[in-house]
Enzyme design. Structure first.
Site, PDB file in Angstrom:
ATOM      1  N   CYS A  51       0.870  -1.174   0.000  1.00 36.93           N
ATOM      2  CA  CYS A  51       0.000   0.000   0.000  1.00 36.93           C
ATOM      3  C   CYS A  51       0.904   1.219   0.000  1.00 36.93           C
ATOM      4  O   CYS A  51       2.125   1.094   0.079  1.00 36.93           O
ATOM      5  CB  CYS A  51      -0.897  -0.011   1.239  1.00 36.93           C
ATOM      6  SG  CYS A  51      -2.333   1.085   1.083  1.00 36.93           S
ATOM      7  N   CYS A  82      -3.901   6.242   0.540  1.00 38.59           N
ATOM      8  CA  CYS A  82      -3.384   4.968   0.040  1.00 38.59           C
ATOM      9  C   CYS A  82      -3.040   4.994  -1.447  1.00 38.59           C
ATOM     10  O   CYS A  82      -2.771   3.947  -2.043  1.00 38.59           O
ATOM     11  CB  CYS A  82      -4.397   3.855   0.322  1.00 38.59           C
ATOM     12  SG  CYS A  82      -4.635   3.567   2.088  1.00 38.59           S
ATOM     13  N   LYS A  97     -12.128  -4.931   3.455  1.00 40.29           N
ATOM     14  CA  LYS A  97     -11.499  -4.064   4.452  1.00 40.29           C
ATOM     15  C   LYS A  97     -12.409  -2.874   4.670  1.00 40.29           C
ATOM     16  O   LYS A  97     -12.681  -2.108   3.742  1.00 40.29           O
ATOM     17  CB  LYS A  97     -10.131  -3.612   3.947  1.00 40.29           C
ATOM     18  CG  LYS A  97      -9.443  -2.614   4.847  1.00 40.29           C
ATOM     19  CD  LYS A  97      -8.016  -2.342   4.375  1.00 40.29           C
ATOM     20  CE  LYS A  97      -7.352  -1.282   5.212  1.00 40.29           C
ATOM     21  NZ  LYS A  97      -5.960  -1.059   4.802  1.00 40.29           N
ATOM     22  N   ARG A 109      -2.239   3.680  12.719  1.00 40.69           N
ATOM     23  CA  ARG A 109      -1.876   4.897  11.977  1.00 40.69           C
ATOM     24  C   ARG A 109      -0.880   5.722  12.781  1.00 40.69           C
ATOM     25  O   ARG A 109      -0.011   6.382  12.219  1.00 40.69           O
ATOM     26  CB  ARG A 109      -3.134   5.692  11.627  1.00 40.69           C
ATOM     27  CG  ARG A 109      -3.939   4.955  10.565  1.00 40.69           C
ATOM     28  CD  ARG A 109      -5.213   5.661  10.165  1.00 40.69           C
ATOM     29  NE  ARG A 109      -6.018   4.772   9.327  1.00 40.69           N
ATOM     30  CZ  ARG A 109      -7.287   4.974   9.016  1.00 40.69           C
ATOM     31  NH1 ARG A 109      -7.905   6.057   9.464  1.00 40.69           N
ATOM     32  NH2 ARG A 109      -7.946   4.122   8.250  1.00 40.69           N
ATOM     33  N   ARG A 146     -10.829   7.713   4.492  1.00 37.57           N
ATOM     34  CA  ARG A 146     -10.656   6.614   3.543  1.00 37.57           C
ATOM     35  C   ARG A 146     -11.986   6.037   3.038  1.00 37.57           C
ATOM     36  O   ARG A 146     -12.021   4.956   2.462  1.00 37.57           O
ATOM     37  CB  ARG A 146      -9.846   5.491   4.179  1.00 37.57           C
ATOM     38  CG  ARG A 146      -8.464   5.916   4.674  1.00 37.57           C
ATOM     39  CD  ARG A 146      -7.496   4.760   4.605  1.00 37.57           C
ATOM     40  NE  ARG A 146      -6.374   4.834   5.517  1.00 37.57           N
ATOM     41  CZ  ARG A 146      -5.342   5.656   5.407  1.00 37.57           C
ATOM     42  NH1 ARG A 146      -5.284   6.530   4.412  1.00 37.57           N
ATOM     43  NH2 ARG A 146      -4.352   5.619   6.280  1.00 37.57           N
ATOM     44  N   GLU A 151     -16.716  -8.306  -2.973  1.00 44.88           N
ATOM     45  CA  GLU A 151     -15.283  -7.984  -2.986  1.00 44.88           C
ATOM     46  C   GLU A 151     -14.446  -9.269  -2.922  1.00 44.88           C
ATOM     47  O   GLU A 151     -13.457  -9.424  -3.634  1.00 44.88           O
ATOM     48  CB  GLU A 151     -14.922  -7.102  -1.785  1.00 44.88           C
ATOM     49  CG  GLU A 151     -15.308  -5.639  -1.910  1.00 44.88           C
ATOM     50  CD  GLU A 151     -14.313  -4.852  -2.768  1.00 44.88           C
ATOM     51  OE1 GLU A 151     -13.388  -5.444  -3.352  1.00 44.88           O
ATOM     52  OE2 GLU A 151     -14.472  -3.616  -2.851  1.00 44.88           O
ATOM     53  N   LYS A 188     -10.933  -7.632   7.423  1.00 46.21           N
ATOM     54  CA  LYS A 188     -10.535  -6.787   8.553  1.00 46.21           C
ATOM     55  C   LYS A 188     -11.448  -5.607   8.730  1.00 46.21           C
ATOM     56  O   LYS A 188     -11.990  -5.127   7.732  1.00 46.21           O
ATOM     57  CB  LYS A 188      -9.076  -6.376   8.399  1.00 46.21           C
ATOM     58  CG  LYS A 188      -8.826  -5.081   7.635  1.00 46.21           C
ATOM     59  CD  LYS A 188      -7.386  -4.806   7.449  1.00 46.21           C
ATOM     60  CE  LYS A 188      -6.948  -3.638   8.279  1.00 46.21           C
ATOM     61  NZ  LYS A 188      -5.746  -3.009   7.739  1.00 46.21           N
ATOM     62  N   SER A 239      -5.219  -3.125  15.153  1.00 48.45           N
ATOM     63  CA  SER A 239      -4.615  -2.451  16.306  1.00 48.45           C
ATOM     64  C   SER A 239      -5.664  -2.031  17.336  1.00 48.45           C
ATOM     65  O   SER A 239      -5.406  -2.091  18.539  1.00 48.45           O
ATOM     66  CB  SER A 239      -3.807  -1.244  15.830  1.00 48.45           C
ATOM     67  OG  SER A 239      -4.601  -0.372  15.038  1.00 48.45           O
ATOM     68  N   TYR A 296      -1.573  -8.624  16.942  1.00 47.52           N
ATOM     69  CA  TYR A 296      -0.497  -8.021  17.728  1.00 47.52           C
ATOM     70  C   TYR A 296      -0.248  -8.813  19.004  1.00 47.52           C
ATOM     71  O   TYR A 296       0.675  -8.513  19.747  1.00 47.52           O
ATOM     72  CB  TYR A 296      -0.830  -6.547  18.028  1.00 47.52           C
ATOM     73  CG  TYR A 296      -0.982  -5.752  16.743  1.00 47.52           C
ATOM     74  CD1 TYR A 296       0.126  -5.205  16.103  1.00 47.52           C
ATOM     75  CD2 TYR A 296      -2.224  -5.617  16.115  1.00 47.52           C
ATOM     76  CE1 TYR A 296       0.010  -4.524  14.907  1.00 47.52           C
ATOM     77  CE2 TYR A 296      -2.366  -4.939  14.917  1.00 47.52           C
ATOM     78  CZ  TYR A 296      -1.245  -4.397  14.313  1.00 47.52           C
ATOM     79  OH  TYR A 296      -1.373  -3.731  13.119  1.00 47.52           O
TER      80      TYR A 296
HETATM   81  C1  PBG Z   1      -2.862   0.146   5.093  1.00 48.47           C
HETATM   82  C2  PBG Z   1      -3.126  -0.636   6.314  1.00 48.47           C
HETATM   83  C3  PBG Z   1      -3.731  -0.186   7.490  1.00 48.47           C
HETATM   84  C4  PBG Z   1      -3.765  -1.253   8.362  1.00 48.47           C
HETATM   85  C5  PBG Z   1      -3.168  -2.316   7.729  1.00 48.47           C
HETATM   86  N1  PBG Z   1      -2.796  -1.920   6.454  1.00 48.47           N
HETATM   87  C6  PBG Z   1      -4.178   1.166   7.858  1.00 48.47           C
HETATM   88  C7  PBG Z   1      -5.314   1.802   7.210  1.00 48.47           C
HETATM   89  O1  PBG Z   1      -5.981   1.257   6.346  1.00 48.47           O
HETATM   90  O2  PBG Z   1      -5.534   2.957   7.579  1.00 48.47           O
HETATM   91  C8  PBG Z   1      -4.364  -1.186   9.735  1.00 48.47           C
HETATM   92  C9  PBG Z   1      -4.026  -2.328  10.621  1.00 48.47           C
HETATM   93  C10 PBG Z   1      -4.293  -2.148  12.060  1.00 48.47           C
HETATM   94  O3  PBG Z   1      -5.037  -1.263  12.537  1.00 48.47           O
HETATM   95  O4  PBG Z   1      -3.733  -2.962  12.795  1.00 48.47           O
HETATM   96  N2  PBG Z   1      -1.525   0.056   4.680  1.00 48.47           N
END
Ligand code: PBG
Length: 338
Positions: A132, A142, A207, A217, A229, A245, A260, A286, A325
């Site tokens: 990304c 992105c 996603k 972030r 986004r 998707e 996710k 996260s 994590y």
């Molecule tokens: C984009 C990406 C994100 C996450 C994984 N890949 C951030 C986003 O879409 O803003 C988030 C993962 C997480 O919160 O653990 N490269």
């Protein structure tokens, strides 16, 4: 006066009670009756990597770090020793730029991290490279901005460069996370053209535009500088669209499917399971880590029990693997259980 009539009493006697508690009586019986398992090999460890300076603690994610090329080997050895045999990499570039070109630099941070891990682990560690641009762009979006929106096809051209560069560095799996239309097909074609037909694609197929990516972030310094986004990530309200998707990404050649956030998409994981005839991965993001971390720190519940319950639920919903994590902690807990 009695609550139940004479007839209903007789009825309840004649109907035998289902004795589901029989198999719950002892730890051994519960193990015997278990439908879902958790093992260290189910976990995919997310790692943040940077080039410069010391490894840095991530303020929003206590116990997690932006690793450097010097500290990465120890983390990889720790993971392997615990049986965690896959990682997904996120790069923090030295400088961000409008087009995010460090994402495809031959000596970009993820490219160097891939080579560093290979040196330590050989082929024992499966390396997924998040593909990304948000960590690399100065605006934090992105892809390529045109009139305040991310331009789909211009962005795809850059994703293919990043994917080729990650494959060249030795990644096993490219994981496009930008939610651009046609992303899997574009990356598959470009990998094949460059002779990387053995490199797999794990697509972030469904996603959602979620606030649960907040701590990430902060960790990756990828908060959009303006806007949000919602123009590319999915509306949390939509389940049928998630199914579309996923179907489209499989048709385009995705070797594995990522959903996710995991915990707030257990329905999507369950819906995906019968149609996804390849590895299905739940990304426990996260924010999910933060739920458990902060609530347990505040005394709401036990950290270990809560984390294991969450991971088990994601597996039970139908995920084969979980990006988490808690990977190292949970692997350690599983080891202690044995
Ligand atoms: C984009 C990406 C994100 C996450 C994984 N890949 C951030 C986003 O879409 O803003 C988030 C993962 C997480 O919160 O653990 N490269």
């Amino acid at each position: 006066m009695t609550i139940f009539s004479e007839e209903s009493r007789q009825l309840s006697v004649s109907r035998p009670t289902e004795r589901l508690r029989r198999l719950r009586a002892t730890p051994a019986l519960r193990r015997f009756a278990r439908e879902t398992s958790l093992s260290a090999a189910d976990f995919i460890l997310p790692l943040f990597v940077r080039h410069d300076g010391e490894r840095r603690a991530i303020p929003s994610m206590e116990g997690h770090f932006q690793e450097t090329m010097d500290t990465l080997p120890a983390r990889i050895e720790e993971a392997l020793a615990l049986g965690v045999t896959s990682v997904i990499l996120f790069g923090i570039p030295t400088t961000k730029s409008p087009d995010g070109h460090e994402a495809w630099a031959p000596n970009g941070v993820v490219q160097d991290a891939i080579r560093t891990i290979r040196k330590v682990a050989g082929r024992d560690m499966v390396i997924l490279a998040d593909c990304c641009l948000d960590e690399y762009t100065s605006h934090g979006h992105c892809g390529v901005m045109v009139n305040g929106e991310v331009d789909n096809d211009a962005t795809l051209a850059l994703y293919t460069l990043a994917a080729q560069s990650q494959a060249h560095a030795g990644a096993d799996v490219i994981a496009p996370s930008g939610m651009m239309d046609g992303g899997v097909a574009a990356i598959r074609d470009s990998l094949d053209e460059m002779g990387f037909s053995t490199v797999a694609i794990a697509s972030y197929a469904a996603k959602f535009a979620s606030c649960l990516y907040g701590p990430f972030r902060d960790a990756a310094g990828s908060t959009p500088q303006y806007g949000d986004r919602h123009g590319y990530q999915m509306d949390v309200a939509n389940g049928r669209e998630a199914q579309r998707e996923i179907t489209i990404d499989m048709d385009e050649g995705a070797d594995a499917i990522i959903v996710k956030p995991a915990l707030s998409s257990l329905d999507i994981i369950a819906l995906a399971r019968p149609i996804v005839d390849r590895p299905l991965i739940g990304y426990s993001v996260s924010g999910e880590w933060a739920f458990v971390h902060h609530a347990s720190a505040a005394g709401a519940f036990d950290r270990r029990t809560a984390a294991m319950e969450m991971l088990m639920a994601i597996r039970r919903a139908g995920a084969d693997r979980v990006i988490t994590y808690f990977a190292l902690e949970a692997a350690q807990w599983l080891k202690e259980e044995r």
